[in-house]
Design a protein around this motif. Sequence first.
Motif, PDB file in Angstrom:
ATOM      1  N   ALA A   1       0.824  -1.213   0.000  1.00  0.00           N
ATOM      2  CA  ALA A   1       0.000   0.000   0.000  1.00  0.00           C
ATOM      3  C   ALA A   1       0.856   1.259   0.000  1.00  0.00           C
ATOM      4  O   ALA A   1       0.374   2.346   0.336  1.00  0.00           O
ATOM      5  CB  ALA A   1      -0.931  -0.003   1.211  1.00  0.00           C
ATOM      6  N   GLY A   2       2.125   1.126  -0.343  1.00  0.00           N
ATOM      7  CA  GLY A   2       2.986   2.290  -0.483  1.00  0.00           C
ATOM      8  C   GLY A   2       3.522   2.868   0.806  1.00  0.00           C
ATOM      9  O   GLY A   2       4.045   3.988   0.809  1.00  0.00           O
ATOM     10  N   LEU A   3       3.438   2.151   1.921  1.00  0.00           N
ATOM     11  CA  LEU A   3       3.989   2.645   3.178  1.00  0.00           C
ATOM     12  C   LEU A   3       5.472   2.311   3.243  1.00  0.00           C
ATOM     13  O   LEU A   3       5.889   1.230   2.844  1.00  0.00           O
ATOM     14  CB  LEU A   3       3.258   2.023   4.367  1.00  0.00           C
ATOM     15  CG  LEU A   3       1.744   2.263   4.448  1.00  0.00           C
ATOM     16  CD1 LEU A   3       1.174   1.611   5.692  1.00  0.00           C
ATOM     17  CD2 LEU A   3       1.419   3.756   4.427  1.00  0.00           C
ATOM     18  N   ASP A   4       6.271   3.257   3.787  1.00  0.00           N
ATOM     19  CA  ASP A   4       7.711   3.010   3.856  1.00  0.00           C
ATOM     20  C   ASP A   4       8.121   2.581   5.261  1.00  0.00           C
ATOM     21  O   ASP A   4       7.293   2.449   6.168  1.00  0.00           O
ATOM     22  CB  ASP A   4       8.491   4.238   3.401  1.00  0.00           C
ATOM     23  CG  ASP A   4       8.235   5.468   4.276  1.00  0.00           C
ATOM     24  OD1 ASP A   4       7.817   5.311   5.446  1.00  0.00           O
ATOM     25  OD2 ASP A   4       8.462   6.600   3.791  1.00  0.00           O
ATOM     26  N   LEU A   5       9.425   2.386   5.429  1.00  0.00           N
ATOM     27  CA  LEU A   5       9.955   1.861   6.689  1.00  0.00           C
ATOM     28  C   LEU A   5       9.591   2.749   7.868  1.00  0.00           C
ATOM     29  O   LEU A   5       9.171   2.265   8.929  1.00  0.00           O
ATOM     30  CB  LEU A   5      11.472   1.702   6.569  1.00  0.00           C
ATOM     31  CG  LEU A   5      12.215   1.099   7.767  1.00  0.00           C
ATOM     32  CD1 LEU A   5      13.424   0.300   7.287  1.00  0.00           C
ATOM     33  CD2 LEU A   5      12.686   2.164   8.749  1.00  0.00           C
ATOM     34  N   VAL A   6       9.754   4.053   7.717  1.00  0.00           N
ATOM     35  CA  VAL A   6       9.459   4.974   8.821  1.00  0.00           C
ATOM     36  C   VAL A   6       7.969   4.919   9.173  1.00  0.00           C
ATOM     37  O   VAL A   6       7.593   4.905  10.347  1.00  0.00           O
ATOM     38  CB  VAL A   6       9.885   6.403   8.466  1.00  0.00           C
ATOM     39  CG1 VAL A   6       9.449   7.383   9.549  1.00  0.00           C
ATOM     40  CG2 VAL A   6      11.402   6.469   8.275  1.00  0.00           C
ATOM     41  N   ASP A   7       7.126   4.859   8.143  1.00  0.00           N
ATOM     42  CA  ASP A   7       5.685   4.744   8.390  1.00  0.00           C
ATOM     43  C   ASP A   7       5.380   3.520   9.256  1.00  0.00           C
ATOM     44  O   ASP A   7       4.569   3.578  10.193  1.00  0.00           O
ATOM     45  CB  ASP A   7       4.919   4.615   7.074  1.00  0.00           C
ATOM     46  CG  ASP A   7       5.025   5.859   6.197  1.00  0.00           C
ATOM     47  OD1 ASP A   7       5.184   6.962   6.752  1.00  0.00           O
ATOM     48  OD2 ASP A   7       4.940   5.705   4.963  1.00  0.00           O
ATOM     49  N   VAL A   8       6.033   2.420   8.943  1.00  0.00           N
ATOM     50  CA  VAL A   8       5.729   1.168   9.626  1.00  0.00           C
ATOM     51  C   VAL A   8       6.291   1.162  11.045  1.00  0.00           C
ATOM     52  O   VAL A   8       5.573   0.842  12.003  1.00  0.00           O
ATOM     53  CB  VAL A   8       6.264  -0.034   8.828  1.00  0.00           C
ATOM     54  CG1 VAL A   8       6.066  -1.330   9.606  1.00  0.00           C
ATOM     55  CG2 VAL A   8       5.569  -0.119   7.483  1.00  0.00           C
ATOM     56  N   VAL A   9       7.555   1.487  11.188  1.00  0.00           N
ATOM     57  CA  VAL A   9       8.174   1.419  12.516  1.00  0.00           C
ATOM     58  C   VAL A   9       7.479   2.382  13.480  1.00  0.00           C
ATOM     59  O   VAL A   9       7.179   2.041  14.624  1.00  0.00           O
ATOM     60  CB  VAL A   9       9.682   1.719  12.414  1.00  0.00           C
ATOM     61  CG1 VAL A   9      10.306   1.808  13.801  1.00  0.00           C
ATOM     62  CG2 VAL A   9      10.380   0.641  11.598  1.00  0.00           C
ATOM     63  N   THR A  10       7.225   3.592  13.006  1.00  0.00           N
ATOM     64  CA  THR A  10       6.515   4.559  13.848  1.00  0.00           C
ATOM     65  C   THR A  10       5.095   4.096  14.118  1.00  0.00           C
ATOM     66  O   THR A  10       4.592   4.182  15.246  1.00  0.00           O
ATOM     67  CB  THR A  10       6.493   5.930  13.167  1.00  0.00           C
ATOM     68  OG1 THR A  10       7.836   6.344  12.890  1.00  0.00           O
ATOM     69  CG2 THR A  10       5.834   6.967  14.055  1.00  0.00           C
ATOM     70  N   GLY A  11       4.441   3.569  13.094  1.00  0.00           N
ATOM     71  CA  GLY A  11       3.062   3.128  13.237  1.00  0.00           C
ATOM     72  C   GLY A  11       2.907   1.960  14.191  1.00  0.00           C
ATOM     73  O   GLY A  11       1.942   1.900  14.961  1.00  0.00           O
ATOM     74  N   LEU A  12       3.841   1.022  14.180  1.00  0.00           N
ATOM     75  CA  LEU A  12       3.752  -0.115  15.089  1.00  0.00           C
ATOM     76  C   LEU A  12       3.794   0.345  16.544  1.00  0.00           C
ATOM     77  O   LEU A  12       2.993  -0.102  17.377  1.00  0.00           O
ATOM     78  CB  LEU A  12       4.894  -1.106  14.824  1.00  0.00           C
ATOM     79  CG  LEU A  12       4.827  -1.901  13.519  1.00  0.00           C
ATOM     80  CD1 LEU A  12       6.097  -2.721  13.332  1.00  0.00           C
ATOM     81  CD2 LEU A  12       3.603  -2.809  13.492  1.00  0.00           C
ATOM     82  N   GLY A  13       4.733   1.224  16.832  1.00  0.00           N
ATOM     83  CA  GLY A  13       4.820   1.726  18.200  1.00  0.00           C
ATOM     84  C   GLY A  13       3.555   2.447  18.618  1.00  0.00           C
ATOM     85  O   GLY A  13       3.055   2.284  19.740  1.00  0.00           O
ATOM     86  N   SER A  14       3.017   3.243  17.720  1.00  0.00           N
ATOM     87  CA  SER A  14       1.810   4.000  18.042  1.00  0.00           C
ATOM     88  C   SER A  14       0.606   3.086  18.223  1.00  0.00           C
ATOM     89  O   SER A  14      -0.212   3.280  19.132  1.00  0.00           O
ATOM     90  CB  SER A  14       1.536   5.014  16.928  1.00  0.00           C
ATOM     91  OG  SER A  14       0.386   5.786  17.235  1.00  0.00           O
ATOM     92  N   LEU A  15       0.473   2.052  17.404  1.00  0.00           N
ATOM     93  CA  LEU A  15      -0.654   1.125  17.531  1.00  0.00           C
ATOM     94  C   LEU A  15      -0.585   0.324  18.824  1.00  0.00           C
ATOM     95  O   LEU A  15      -1.615   0.028  19.443  1.00  0.00           O
ATOM     96  CB  LEU A  15      -0.694   0.174  16.331  1.00  0.00           C
ATOM     97  CG  LEU A  15      -1.099   0.813  14.992  1.00  0.00           C
ATOM     98  CD1 LEU A  15      -0.884  -0.176  13.849  1.00  0.00           C
ATOM     99  CD2 LEU A  15      -2.555   1.274  15.025  1.00  0.00           C
TER     100      LEU A  15
END
Length: 919
Positions: free
Chosen positions: A386-400
């Motif tokens: 879906a076009g998400l990059d590494l920073v999107d994922v690493v930051t998003g995991l912590g936030s979720l």
Amino acid sequence: MKLGGRAFELLHLLVQRRGELVSKDELMEAAWPGTFLHDSNLKVNMWSLRRSLGDTQTEPAYIATVARRGYRFVADVQTSIGEIEDHPAQAEPIPSSPPSRRVIVGREAEIADIARLLVDLRHVTLAGAGGIGKTTVAVAVAQATASRYRDGICFVDLATIADPTLFGAAMVTALGIRGNPDNGLTAVLDYLRQRQMLLILDNCEHVLPAAAMFAGRFLADISPSKLLATSREPLGNATEHVVRLGSLPAPSPGQVPTTEQAVEFPAVQLFVRRAAEWSDYEFVDDDYAAIASICRSLDGLPLAIELAAAQIRTFGPHELLDALDQDLSFRAPRAEGASPRHETLMATIDWSFRLLPSKEARLFALLSVFSDAFEAEDAIFVAGAAGLDLVDVVTGLGSLVAKSLLSAQSSGRGLRYRLLDSTRRYAADRRRADPACEQALNHHAQRILALFEQSEDEWSWREPADWTQRYLWRIGDLRAALAWAFGEDGDALLGIRLTVAGITLWSETAILSEAQARLASALALAKTIECDDLLRAKLACALGWSLFYARKLSNENELAWLDAIAFARRAKDTDYQQRALVGFAFYLLQIGHIPRAIVYLEEATGLADRDRKLTSTSEADRALAWAQAFAGELSTSRAVLDRLAATHSLAEGRSRKDANEVYRFITVRFNLPFVAWMQGQSDTAARLARDAVDAADRSGQWVSQSNALGLAALPIALETGNLDALESYAERLRENLERERISRWVPVERYFSACLRDLRGDPRAVDDIRAAIDELIECRFLMRIGSYLAVLARALLRQGSIEDAQRTIAEALDYQERQGERWCRSELMRVDASVLFHTSEPARAEKRLQQALSEARSIGAKTFELRIAVDLAAHWMATGRRPKAARLLAPIYGEFAEGFETQDLVAASRLLAELQARP
């Protein structure tokens, strides 16, 4: 305690500065040097570290939080040097353990009640709405009662399977049952019957009919084990005891307790605790009314309360209450059949989802493709769909994780993340509704393919226990990826590649029943679509080996091997040609087609002559030597087996190379002892067989040990008359079949155990010997069947059942002739002569013994030559030909240099002494 790299760095820095405040920035630099990340990632890792340390109580024992500033290590620190065991003992397969849990709030009474119920009841089901805390309570009960269960606790997460037909496979995998049980549920019941365990079936609502069927059979069975199930609805068995979990108590409207009194209400306590964990929130009197209202509005559902508390950083308690009142549709009409609490939970998850930033929301939806735990690298790969990059994922995991939409746990190497069942279902709905996520399942399958192709590469060098620990927990996602790939919207070729990549896992963990079904369907499909011939050859080879351990050696096995040979030839892959030829030959040996096996093995060794680097060369040499021994070429066989035995030693390391060396050390001793025994070296044979059994025991190679017992140790003990060894080895084989059920060895164990009982005077044992042989014939496990029948004929003669003995030895001779097993022809002729003596035909019997003697001498079977000479000399002595008898027996006995305590040499020695004594 195992810690991931980041957890270790965090703990190391905190311990180094024991008692000092360590700032968030310092900790993040230690764990993620040179990387900018949201501080929620630090919170996640600190929370996971605390769980690993067991530091989850209100007053910290190790790590204290300094609100909005950092952390402090508060425990005493002592320095010492520990000892690390270089070569830990090989462990038994360990059942899946329950997940670790947070501190439980407000469930102490239920936990105690359920623990008491499990004293007298064998099955308790915890029923309740999603998010009510069923899994948490079940895990807490397991931990509180663990000392009652001698064989431990097994946790089976049924949320990881969508197909009810996989229920048995999931149980078998979780319990660590190895081998090829004909029926998974029966194998589980057999396993539990011998053990005192607590079995937790979590999320039964996914596969309710299968779970109910199993529970019914479990309760009808005799077992000291207990069953604790969790489900949104009861399983429905008549003897099931249902405990319904209710909401967490919250203050009634109008109650105005103090802050201290308010947190005595479990719902409020949970909200305050979770808000403090993630947002450094401090509870004050002014917030009481709002928090109490929130907890009541959320029906006291623990998961809903956690989701709301996670938003405390964005909203104060009063604002949060307003937002919930405005945005949640509690008062909207409910879907037909939906419980109020379920509607509340789904509405809360939906509200939490709508508060997420767009990229975070999309990540949350994408994560629903994982059926079990996953790592950050997995999420990064899938998010690329879906076009998400590494920073999107690493930051998003912590936030979720901080928002309680995702859980995280330290796995030793790092963090593993997991969606709870309710949130996964909601996230999956969101993923299906988002066009940007339409490639998510394909990316998930590609990721699982990459992981299992990596596992194939690592198998050759990684330590076996480490390899299994790294990849077995992925089996839920492998199953999910295969289901998608072979589904209506999937990718069949990708599914075939996934199946090939999974072969190593199924083989290493001996999950053979599941492997057989998946390999057969993948191979059938591979024949109908454009597909690489080498992939087809790999599927066919793996299917052949998985069927090799089935209870019955069917024609399907032969077809699989012939397919493998043909595909490997078309692919021009010499290595797989040799593997397939050797595999097919082993199958032919099992079903008693000795000459045909030799033809294929000569082709396999011919390939090795052109390229000695082929991986199956050693197996080809061993198998050909084995086949030659069956064909009566003892000297040729012995030379090769001696060479192989000298080549492979007992390595002491734990690497795959060392394990393979031990495997080859063991396997050559499947065959060499029997050849040595026939050649008159009984003590050598017994020692070689014992070495193989003991080496397999030390290395935990249970299938190899069963092979060593069935092919060498048990036959040698029986033929030499060592009844104590026969009893010991039969018991070890029974124990092995509990560890790793290879069905074909079940009748073999019954045969040898019945032979033992017969030799110890049990008159009923003969019927059990016959039954075991009949089962072996029915299963087409015909190798050595002639010699088994000869043993039965001898037992029948001892009982005076002459006609039965006559029919039995005739049957044995027929099998021997048809199968080309010349090795035992002289022994069968000797037993046939014994029958003729009992039917008062001494002339025919004497002639038969002379024929047998010539046959034994022609193949160099000294042990059989001695037996025949003893029988013939005894007959001559009884008929007045004492000198002739002595001249026959003395030189044959004189050729023996060992084995003087075996039954054959003891009998020969006594007869010779009698012959040489004065009349």
